[in-house]
Write a protein that holds these residues in place. Structure first.
Motif, mmCIF file in Angstrom:
data_model
loop_
_atom_site.group_PDB
_atom_site.id
_atom_site.type_symbol
_atom_site.label_atom_id
_atom_site.label_comp_id
_atom_site.label_asym_id
_atom_site.label_seq_id
_atom_site.Cartn_x
_atom_site.Cartn_y
_atom_site.Cartn_z
ATOM 1 N N LEU A 150 -31.806 62.521 52.673
ATOM 2 C CA LEU A 150 -32.148 61.132 52.343
ATOM 3 C C LEU A 150 -33.626 60.894 52.067
ATOM 4 N N GLY A 151 -34.445 61.921 52.165
ATOM 5 C CA GLY A 151 -35.868 61.732 51.932
ATOM 6 C C GLY A 151 -36.150 61.141 50.566
ATOM 7 N N GLY A 152 -36.959 60.075 50.522
ATOM 8 C CA GLY A 152 -37.286 59.416 49.265
ATOM 9 C C GLY A 152 -36.243 58.457 48.760
ATOM 10 N N THR A 153 -35.189 58.210 49.553
ATOM 11 C CA THR A 153 -34.114 57.317 49.111
ATOM 12 C C THR A 153 -34.571 55.877 49.048
ATOM 13 N N PHE A 154 -35.387 55.460 50.013
ATOM 14 C CA PHE A 154 -35.757 54.052 50.121
ATOM 15 C C PHE A 154 -36.921 53.702 49.212
ATOM 16 N N ARG A 155 -36.897 52.484 48.728
ATOM 17 C CA ARG A 155 -38.018 51.993 47.939
ATOM 18 C C ARG A 155 -39.253 51.843 48.828
ATOM 19 N N PRO A 156 -40.443 52.058 48.276
ATOM 20 C CA PRO A 156 -41.665 51.986 49.073
ATOM 21 C C PRO A 156 -42.011 50.549 49.449
ATOM 22 N N VAL A 157 -42.954 50.417 50.370
ATOM 23 C CA VAL A 157 -43.382 49.090 50.828
ATOM 24 C C VAL A 157 -43.901 48.257 49.666
ATOM 25 N N ASP A 158 -44.534 48.901 48.693
ATOM 26 C CA ASP A 158 -45.109 48.172 47.560
ATOM 27 C C ASP A 158 -44.163 48.138 46.357
ATOM 28 N N ALA A 159 -42.853 48.086 46.607
ATOM 29 C CA ALA A 159 -41.871 48.033 45.519
ATOM 30 C C ALA A 159 -42.066 46.791 44.649
ATOM 31 N N VAL A 160 -42.570 45.725 45.236
ATOM 32 C CA VAL A 160 -42.949 44.532 44.463
ATOM 33 C C VAL A 160 -44.396 44.196 44.813
ATOM 34 N N PRO A 161 -45.164 43.689 43.850
ATOM 35 C CA PRO A 161 -46.558 43.360 44.111
ATOM 36 C C PRO A 161 -46.705 42.004 44.803
ATOM 37 N N ARG A 162 -47.934 41.644 45.088
ATOM 38 C CA ARG A 162 -48.212 40.338 45.656
ATOM 39 C C ARG A 162 -47.980 39.250 44.610
ATOM 40 N N PRO A 163 -47.714 38.010 45.033
ATOM 41 C CA PRO A 163 -47.399 36.933 44.084
ATOM 42 C C PRO A 163 -48.457 36.734 43.006
ATOM 43 N N GLU A 164 -49.740 36.882 43.360
ATOM 44 C CA GLU A 164 -50.783 36.630 42.372
ATOM 45 C C GLU A 164 -50.766 37.646 41.233
ATOM 46 N N VAL A 165 -50.187 38.818 41.480
ATOM 47 C CA VAL A 165 -50.061 39.797 40.403
ATOM 48 C C VAL A 165 -49.086 39.280 39.341
ATOM 49 N N TYR A 166 -47.964 38.747 39.786
ATOM 50 C CA TYR A 166 -47.003 38.164 38.844
ATOM 51 C C TYR A 166 -47.619 36.981 38.102
ATOM 52 N N ALA A 167 -48.382 36.155 38.820
ATOM 53 C CA ALA A 167 -49.031 35.018 38.175
ATOM 54 C C ALA A 167 -49.973 35.490 37.083
ATOM 55 N N GLY A 168 -50.687 36.562 37.347
ATOM 56 C CA GLY A 168 -51.603 37.092 36.354
ATOM 57 C C GLY A 168 -50.893 37.615 35.119
ATOM 58 N N VAL A 169 -49.770 38.285 35.308
ATOM 59 C CA VAL A 169 -48.997 38.798 34.167
ATOM 60 C C VAL A 169 -48.517 37.644 33.293
ATOM 61 N N LEU A 170 -48.002 36.597 33.919
ATOM 62 C CA LEU A 170 -47.523 35.438 33.163
ATOM 63 C C LEU A 170 -48.665 34.759 32.419
ATOM 64 N N ALA A 171 -49.791 34.550 33.104
ATOM 65 C CA ALA A 171 -50.929 33.866 32.478
ATOM 66 C C ALA A 171 -51.485 34.661 31.306
ATOM 67 N N GLU A 172 -51.572 35.980 31.475
ATOM 68 C CA GLU A 172 -52.111 36.820 30.408
ATOM 69 C C GLU A 172 -51.215 36.805 29.177
ATOM 70 N N ALA A 173 -49.924 36.571 29.386
ATOM 71 C CA ALA A 173 -48.981 36.521 28.263
ATOM 72 C C ALA A 173 -48.917 35.136 27.623
ATOM 73 N N GLY A 174 -49.730 34.201 28.107
ATOM 74 C CA GLY A 174 -49.756 32.872 27.515
ATOM 75 C C GLY A 174 -48.752 31.906 28.107
ATOM 76 N N PHE A 175 -48.345 32.165 29.348
ATOM 77 C CA PHE A 175 -47.380 31.301 30.027
ATOM 78 C C PHE A 175 -48.087 30.473 31.104
ATOM 79 N N ALA A 176 -47.662 29.229 31.249
ATOM 80 C CA ALA A 176 -48.046 28.451 32.418
ATOM 81 C C ALA A 176 -47.260 29.015 33.595
ATOM 82 N N ALA A 177 -47.957 29.446 34.638
ATOM 83 C CA ALA A 177 -47.314 30.168 35.743
ATOM 84 C C ALA A 177 -47.133 29.278 36.957
ATOM 85 N N ASP A 178 -45.930 29.289 37.483
ATOM 86 C CA ASP A 178 -45.589 28.605 38.728
ATOM 87 C C ASP A 178 -45.041 29.674 39.662
#
Length: 253
Positions: A151-179
């Motif tokens: 089972l080694g490596g089966t589980f997703r790592p702690v950083d499988a998803v980034p912090r919320p501000e990372v998603y906000a940055g991706v949306l803003a950079e693409a020209g989206f108003a981010a909520d």
């Protein structure tokens, strides 16, 4: 493989974030609405009711989930999100509890967002609890000497998803108003080993696929008492299970 029955055992709890996410989407008359990762399709009709004039497209990468959705009357299609691209008339995309399973999904988002038309909405939510006991305990067992080779490596790592501000940055950079926001739900679970039952439908799915029935019973026998200690029952067999989720809604300017 996904087991729709196991996944739907906690349908009421799992559905609430979908409704909270959808409440922040302001589309009024979209042409096409995509349910990207529709699962067994139990929530796709919500989109039809919200936007009855829209074309509703339901997609999922699991053959088992697509089969369950079709059995429920949803015209779902088998599609890997890595291969999906929005059509020119895609005005709303809802991606509910999917992207945490997609390694490198931050690399997919910019292309999707770029192809969406002006005024489009892209809404998604992902669990943000990979550092909680429900993940660290089974991950620790899987990485122990007795289980590491299988089972080694089966589980997703702690950083499988980034912090919320990372998603906000991706949306803003693409020209989206981010909520973007995060919420921790405190689910009231009942019954024997409810947290084990919960994660059996999601986080433990790769473990179940890697083990035969005997080894699966051995693994869960080792895991169950540790989860009970981490999430003790209170009062009349009530277990409080915190679940952090990250939400992001983008509106293309």
């Amino acid at each position: 493989m996904w087991d729709p029955t196991t996944y739907l055992a906690f349908a009421g709890h799992r559905e609430r974030p979908f409704h909270d996410l959808l409440a922040r989407v302001g589309a009024t008359d979209p042409r096409q609405v995509v349910d990207l990762g529709c699962g067994p399709g139990q929530l796709t009709p919500v989109l039809s009711h919200r936007w009855p004039a829209a074309k509703i497209t339901a997609l999922d990468s699991s053959a088992e989930m697509v089969e369950a959705a079709r059995a429920a009357g949803i015209d779902a299609a088998l599609t890997d999100v890595r291969d999906w691209q929005p059509d020119p008339d895609t005005d709303v995309v809802v991606c509910n509890a999917v992207l945490q399973w997609v390694t490198g999904h931050l690399d997919l988002l910019p292309a999707w967002l770029d192809r969406l038309p002006t005024g489009a909405w892209f809404a998604f939510q992902v669990p943000g609890n990979f550092a909680e006991h429900s993940h660290t305990i089974p991950r620790g067992i899987a990485e122990s000497p007795a289980w590491r080779d299988t089972l080694g490596g089966t589980f997703r790592p702690v950083d499988a998803v980034p912090r919320p501000e990372v998603y906000a940055g991706v949306l803003a950079e693409a020209g989206f108003a981010a909520d973007v926001w995060e919420t921790t739900y405190l689910h009231e679970l009942r019954g024997a080993d409810p947290v084990l039952n919960w994660i059996s439908g999601t986080a433990l799915r790769p473990v179940r696929a890697a083990l035969d029935e005997t080894r699966w019973q051995e693994f869960t026998a080792e895991l169950a008492p540790r989860l009970r200690a981490a999430y003790p029952a209170h009062g009349e067999d009530v277990t409080w299970f915190p679940m952090r989720r990250i939400f992001a809604v983008g509106h293309k300017k």
